[in-house]
Write a protein that holds these residues in place. Sequence first.
Motif, PDB file in Angstrom:
ATOM      1  N   GLN A 134       0.828  -1.197   0.000  1.00 47.56           N
ATOM      2  CA  GLN A 134       0.000   0.000   0.000  1.00 47.56           C
ATOM      3  C   GLN A 134       0.865   1.250   0.000  1.00 47.56           C
ATOM      4  O   GLN A 134       0.491   2.287   0.554  1.00 47.56           O
ATOM      5  CB  GLN A 134      -0.937  -0.023   1.209  1.00 47.56           C
ATOM      6  N   SER A 135       1.996   1.147  -0.642  1.00 47.41           N
ATOM      7  CA  SER A 135       2.927   2.275  -0.661  1.00 47.41           C
ATOM      8  C   SER A 135       2.340   3.492  -1.372  1.00 47.41           C
ATOM      9  O   SER A 135       2.773   4.620  -1.134  1.00 47.41           O
ATOM     10  CB  SER A 135       4.240   1.856  -1.321  1.00 47.41           C
ATOM     11  N   GLY A 136       1.343   3.286  -2.224  1.00 43.33           N
ATOM     12  CA  GLY A 136       0.726   4.415  -2.903  1.00 43.33           C
ATOM     13  C   GLY A 136      -0.177   5.234  -2.008  1.00 43.33           C
ATOM     14  O   GLY A 136      -0.412   6.414  -2.272  1.00 43.33           O
ATOM     15  N   TYR A 137      -0.695   4.617  -0.945  1.00 46.90           N
ATOM     16  CA  TYR A 137      -1.603   5.308  -0.015  1.00 46.90           C
ATOM     17  C   TYR A 137      -1.514   4.620   1.340  1.00 46.90           C
ATOM     18  O   TYR A 137      -2.378   3.827   1.712  1.00 46.90           O
ATOM     19  CB  TYR A 137      -3.042   5.292  -0.541  1.00 46.90           C
ATOM     20  N   PRO A 138      -0.460   4.925   2.111  1.00 42.69           N
ATOM     21  CA  PRO A 138      -0.200   4.189   3.352  1.00 42.69           C
ATOM     22  C   PRO A 138      -1.000   4.699   4.546  1.00 42.69           C
ATOM     23  O   PRO A 138      -0.442   5.079   5.582  1.00 42.69           O
ATOM     24  CB  PRO A 138       1.303   4.389   3.553  1.00 42.69           C
ATOM     25  N   HIS A 139      -2.308   4.709   4.427  1.00 41.56           N
ATOM     26  CA  HIS A 139      -3.149   5.140   5.538  1.00 41.56           C
ATOM     27  C   HIS A 139      -3.051   4.101   6.657  1.00 41.56           C
ATOM     28  O   HIS A 139      -3.138   2.892   6.400  1.00 41.56           O
ATOM     29  CB  HIS A 139      -4.604   5.282   5.083  1.00 41.56           C
ATOM     30  N   PRO A 140      -2.882   4.515   7.914  1.00 39.60           N
ATOM     31  CA  PRO A 140      -2.728   3.539   8.998  1.00 39.60           C
ATOM     32  C   PRO A 140      -3.855   2.516   9.085  1.00 39.60           C
ATOM     33  O   PRO A 140      -3.609   1.340   9.380  1.00 39.60           O
ATOM     34  CB  PRO A 140      -2.689   4.427  10.256  1.00 39.60           C
ATOM     35  N   ASP A 141      -5.075   2.939   8.834  1.00 35.03           N
ATOM     36  CA  ASP A 141      -6.195   2.006   8.922  1.00 35.03           C
ATOM     37  C   ASP A 141      -6.216   1.021   7.759  1.00 35.03           C
ATOM     38  O   ASP A 141      -6.620  -0.133   7.919  1.00 35.03           O
ATOM     39  CB  ASP A 141      -7.517   2.761   8.996  1.00 35.03           C
ATOM     40  N   HIS A 142      -5.779   1.466   6.593  1.00 40.26           N
ATOM     41  CA  HIS A 142      -5.700   0.550   5.455  1.00 40.26           C
ATOM     42  C   HIS A 142      -4.615  -0.500   5.700  1.00 40.26           C
ATOM     43  O   HIS A 142      -4.800  -1.681   5.375  1.00 40.26           O
ATOM     44  CB  HIS A 142      -5.419   1.330   4.183  1.00 40.26           C
ATOM     45  N   LEU A 143      -3.515  -0.065   6.258  1.00 42.37           N
ATOM     46  CA  LEU A 143      -2.449  -1.014   6.594  1.00 42.37           C
ATOM     47  C   LEU A 143      -2.948  -2.026   7.623  1.00 42.37           C
ATOM     48  O   LEU A 143      -2.658  -3.229   7.527  1.00 42.37           O
ATOM     49  CB  LEU A 143      -1.231  -0.271   7.134  1.00 42.37           C
ATOM     50  N   ARG A 144      -3.720  -1.542   8.577  1.00 46.09           N
ATOM     51  CA  ARG A 144      -4.213  -2.418   9.640  1.00 46.09           C
ATOM     52  C   ARG A 144      -5.227  -3.430   9.111  1.00 46.09           C
ATOM     53  O   ARG A 144      -5.286  -4.565   9.607  1.00 46.09           O
ATOM     54  CB  ARG A 144      -4.842  -1.567  10.733  1.00 46.09           C
ATOM     55  N   VAL A 145      -6.026  -3.034   8.136  1.00 51.74           N
ATOM     56  CA  VAL A 145      -6.958  -3.979   7.525  1.00 51.74           C
ATOM     57  C   VAL A 145      -6.203  -5.190   6.988  1.00 51.74           C
ATOM     58  O   VAL A 145      -6.588  -6.341   7.221  1.00 51.74           O
ATOM     59  CB  VAL A 145      -7.782  -3.304   6.408  1.00 51.74           C
ATOM     60  N   HIS A 146      -5.131  -4.922   6.271  1.00 49.36           N
ATOM     61  CA  HIS A 146      -4.318  -6.039   5.772  1.00 49.36           C
ATOM     62  C   HIS A 146      -3.743  -6.857   6.923  1.00 49.36           C
ATOM     63  O   HIS A 146      -3.779  -8.099   6.897  1.00 49.36           O
ATOM     64  CB  HIS A 146      -3.184  -5.530   4.891  1.00 49.36           C
ATOM     65  N   ASP A 147      -3.252  -6.169   7.932  1.00 45.38           N
ATOM     66  CA  ASP A 147      -2.563  -6.842   9.028  1.00 45.38           C
ATOM     67  C   ASP A 147      -3.461  -7.795   9.799  1.00 45.38           C
ATOM     68  O   ASP A 147      -2.972  -8.786  10.362  1.00 45.38           O
ATOM     69  CB  ASP A 147      -1.978  -5.813   9.992  1.00 45.38           C
ATOM     70  N   ILE A 148      -4.763  -7.508   9.864  1.00 47.92           N
ATOM     71  CA  ILE A 148      -5.655  -8.421  10.585  1.00 47.92           C
ATOM     72  C   ILE A 148      -6.289  -9.459   9.663  1.00 47.92           C
ATOM     73  O   ILE A 148      -6.655 -10.544  10.111  1.00 47.92           O
ATOM     74  CB  ILE A 148      -6.753  -7.669  11.362  1.00 47.92           C
ATOM     75  N   SER A 149      -6.401  -9.134   8.373  1.00 46.42           N
ATOM     76  CA  SER A 149      -7.096 -10.034   7.461  1.00 46.42           C
ATOM     77  C   SER A 149      -6.326 -11.322   7.206  1.00 46.42           C
ATOM     78  O   SER A 149      -6.920 -12.421   7.170  1.00 46.42           O
ATOM     79  CB  SER A 149      -7.359  -9.338   6.122  1.00 46.42           C
ATOM     80  N   VAL A 150      -5.021 -11.212   7.018  1.00 52.31           N
ATOM     81  CA  VAL A 150      -4.227 -12.396   6.680  1.00 52.31           C
ATOM     82  C   VAL A 150      -4.225 -13.411   7.824  1.00 52.31           C
ATOM     83  O   VAL A 150      -4.535 -14.593   7.617  1.00 52.31           O
ATOM     84  CB  VAL A 150      -2.802 -11.994   6.260  1.00 52.31           C
ATOM     85  N   PRO A 151      -3.908 -13.018   9.074  1.00 53.96           N
ATOM     86  CA  PRO A 151      -3.980 -14.015  10.144  1.00 53.96           C
ATOM     87  C   PRO A 151      -5.393 -14.514  10.413  1.00 53.96           C
ATOM     88  O   PRO A 151      -5.586 -15.681  10.767  1.00 53.96           O
ATOM     89  CB  PRO A 151      -3.390 -13.287  11.357  1.00 53.96           C
ATOM     90  N   ALA A 152      -6.402 -13.660  10.251  1.00 53.68           N
ATOM     91  CA  ALA A 152      -7.774 -14.108  10.470  1.00 53.68           C
ATOM     92  C   ALA A 152      -8.166 -15.173   9.450  1.00 53.68           C
ATOM     93  O   ALA A 152      -8.865 -16.142   9.794  1.00 53.68           O
ATOM     94  CB  ALA A 152      -8.735 -12.924  10.404  1.00 53.68           C
ATOM     95  N   PHE A 153      -7.733 -15.005   8.203  1.00 50.25           N
ATOM     96  CA  PHE A 153      -7.988 -16.013   7.173  1.00 50.25           C
ATOM     97  C   PHE A 153      -7.403 -17.358   7.596  1.00 50.25           C
ATOM     98  O   PHE A 153      -8.021 -18.411   7.415  1.00 50.25           O
ATOM     99  CB  PHE A 153      -7.379 -15.551   5.847  1.00 50.25           C
ATOM    100  N   ASP A 154      -6.207 -17.334   8.165  1.00 51.11           N
ATOM    101  CA  ASP A 154      -5.545 -18.571   8.582  1.00 51.11           C
ATOM    102  C   ASP A 154      -6.152 -19.145   9.859  1.00 51.11           C
ATOM    103  O   ASP A 154      -6.342 -20.367   9.975  1.00 51.11           O
ATOM    104  CB  ASP A 154      -4.052 -18.313   8.803  1.00 51.11           C
TER     105      ASP A 154
END
Length: 283
Positions: A134-154
């Motif tokens: 998300q280097s084009g738009y590194p909003h903290p909340d957008h980064l956090r969405v990714h950070d929780i989605s991957v482990p939650a999927f697993d």
Amino acid sequence: MAPRCLLSIHAHPDDEASKGASTVAKYKADGVHTVLVTCTGGEEGSILNPAMDTPEVRDRLHEVRRDELDLAARIIGYDEVVLLGYRDSGMPDTEANVHPDAFAAADLDEAVARLVEVIRRTRPQVILTYSDDQSGYPHPDHLRVHDISVPAFDLAGDPDYRPDLGPPFAPSKLYYSVWSHRRFVAMHEKFLELGLESPYSDDWFTRPNQDDRITTSVPIHDYQDVRLEALLAHATQVDPTSPFWFGLPREEARTIHPYEEYILAASRVPTELPESDLFAGID
């Protein structure tokens, strides 16, 4: 055969309109159960529509943005809207980043657990979330969405993880939503072809490009206007005179790149790439 379910995870009210709205509308029309997770209330969002910038709106912005979210979700066709319960973290390096209720400041394990509970309850075969880049738009909340989605999927399918959150369920596929470089180029060229001033300045074409990672292009020919109508529902966040969203005549806009694109990040089912269906490989 289990009912098909698609779950989309977004950071703020209005993100569900700008990313993947037409895809969700298409699958809803095909009978798929659709679930939206919105992680924050969008409290830090600026009022970008001058007509809505009034004391009455500013005083109750949180409630207004929730009403806008509900309207946009109905337009898109979401069957369920889940609020994960965090506060908007604001733009990078602002005071809002460290608010005790901010999504960016939340305990990661607790945020993952909240999402796992939703996944186990709604049982989606397909999950849409934000990219690892998300280097084009590194909003903290957008980064956090990714950070929780991957482990939650697993973790959602792990019977040893938090049995109190419901019976385990393993989603089949995880996708990252992306706006392709080729979409920007096609829209820019259409503005110029029609003799209109393009809102795409030179810096748009030097942004990080993930086109080489795209695995899946979902045709949205009959659903392109859904995105625009859902955006208009966010009357505080979206200026109806914005050339970026509404500068092209709709009949012209419908002809440009009628696809929404995704990166297949994880799959528990076999599938052949490239894809045109998020549910490819799912029985």
